[in-house]
Structures are given as structure tokens and as C-alpha cells.
Design a protein around this motif. Structure first.
Motif, short mmCIF file in Angstrom:
data_model
loop_
_atom_site.label_atom_id
_atom_site.label_comp_id
_atom_site.label_asym_id
_atom_site.label_seq_id
_atom_site.Cartn_x
_atom_site.Cartn_y
_atom_site.Cartn_z
N TRP A 10 0.86 -1.20 0.00
CA TRP A 10 0.00 0.00 0.00
C TRP A 10 0.88 1.24 0.00
O TRP A 10 1.79 1.36 0.81
N THR A 39 -0.44 3.53 -9.56
CA THR A 39 -0.60 3.10 -8.17
C THR A 39 -2.08 2.86 -7.90
O THR A 39 -2.90 3.75 -8.10
N THR A 40 -2.41 1.66 -7.45
CA THR A 40 -3.82 1.31 -7.27
C THR A 40 -4.18 0.89 -5.85
O THR A 40 -5.34 0.58 -5.58
N ARG A 41 -3.22 0.89 -4.96
CA ARG A 41 -3.48 0.58 -3.54
C ARG A 41 -2.94 1.75 -2.72
O ARG A 41 -1.74 1.85 -2.50
N ARG A 68 -10.41 3.20 -8.22
CA ARG A 68 -11.33 2.08 -8.45
C ARG A 68 -11.48 1.78 -9.93
O ARG A 68 -11.66 0.63 -10.32
N GLY A 72 -8.45 -0.65 -8.32
CA GLY A 72 -7.69 -0.46 -7.10
C GLY A 72 -8.58 -0.04 -5.94
O GLY A 72 -9.81 -0.05 -6.04
N THR A 73 -7.94 0.35 -4.86
CA THR A 73 -8.63 0.73 -3.63
C THR A 73 -7.92 1.91 -2.98
O THR A 73 -6.70 1.96 -2.96
N ARG A 75 -7.99 3.90 0.75
CA ARG A 75 -8.45 3.82 2.14
C ARG A 75 -8.02 5.07 2.89
O ARG A 75 -6.99 5.67 2.56
N CYS A 106 -3.17 -0.82 6.13
CA CYS A 106 -2.23 -1.53 5.25
C CYS A 106 -2.20 -3.03 5.52
O CYS A 106 -1.47 -3.75 4.84
#
Length: 107
Positions: A10, A39-41, A68, A72-73, A75, A106
Motif C-alpha cells: 500500500w 498506483t492502485t493501492r 477504483r 484499485g482501492t 483507504r 495496510c
């Protein structure tokens, strides 16, 4: 492009100060540049954010949608009570997971 720490895959983006109309453009550019690198996290560390308004929330929602879109995400982590309350009361927490700290986000 600024380098960000990575934990368990992450990318952690620490923010500080106020995330409002005055800082939103800079934060949007920062998160867009990160997305441009694939970068997707992403974990946005809100530990040092003292104030968040609707403009700041919109920046975070927009960044989450973009990530998304790449499967990805995004947080949120470590929000102080005032910021956490706004995220939860606005309903944004249903779209953007809010974790107590970066380590939990993470995991």
C-alpha cells in the motif's frame, strides 16, 4: 513526483493541516499524479489533518473513483475525531473505508 512510503503493498500518502477549498487543488494534483503512475493501492493518512470540509471530501471521493476505475482501492487512516465524525456523518465512510491507523489500513 514525490516518493511515498509503501507498507504491505500500500502506498501511504500522509496529509497535514487543513484539507479544504484552499488546499484541495494541491491534494487533487498529488493524488492524480500518483494514479498516473499506476498506483492502485493507496492509504491516505489523515493523522495530521486538523480540518476537512466538503471540498476535501470531494477530492478524496474523486481520487477513490479514479483508483477504483483501475481496479484499485483507496483507504483513509488515522483521522482525528473531528475529521472522522465528518467522514462518518457525511456517509463517505460507506464508500471510503476509514481505519483507525495506517497499520490497520495496510494490513
Amino acid at each position: 513526483m514525490k516518493e511515498f512510503p509503501v507498507a504491505n503493498g500500500w502506498t501511504v500518502v500522509p496529509l497535514s493541516g487543513d484539507l479544504d477549498d484552499f488546499s484541495a487543488r494541491e491534494v487533487r494534483h498529488l493524488l492524480d499524479a500518483l494514479a498516473d503512475t499506476g498506483t492502485t493501492r493507496v492509504v491516505v493518512d489523515l493523522t495530521a489533518v486538523d480540518f476537512l470540509d466538503s471540498t476535501g471530501l470531494n477530492v478524496l471521493i474523486g481520487a477513490a473513483r479514479r483508483v477504483r476505475g483501475e481496479q484499485g482501492t483507496l483507504r483513509l487512516a488515522g483521522a482525528v475525531p473531528r475529521v472522522r465524525d465528518l467522514v462518518e456523518l457525511s456517509g463517505v465512510a460507506t464508500v471510503l473505508p476509514l481505519y483507525p491507523d495506517v497499520a490497520a489500513a495496510c494490513a
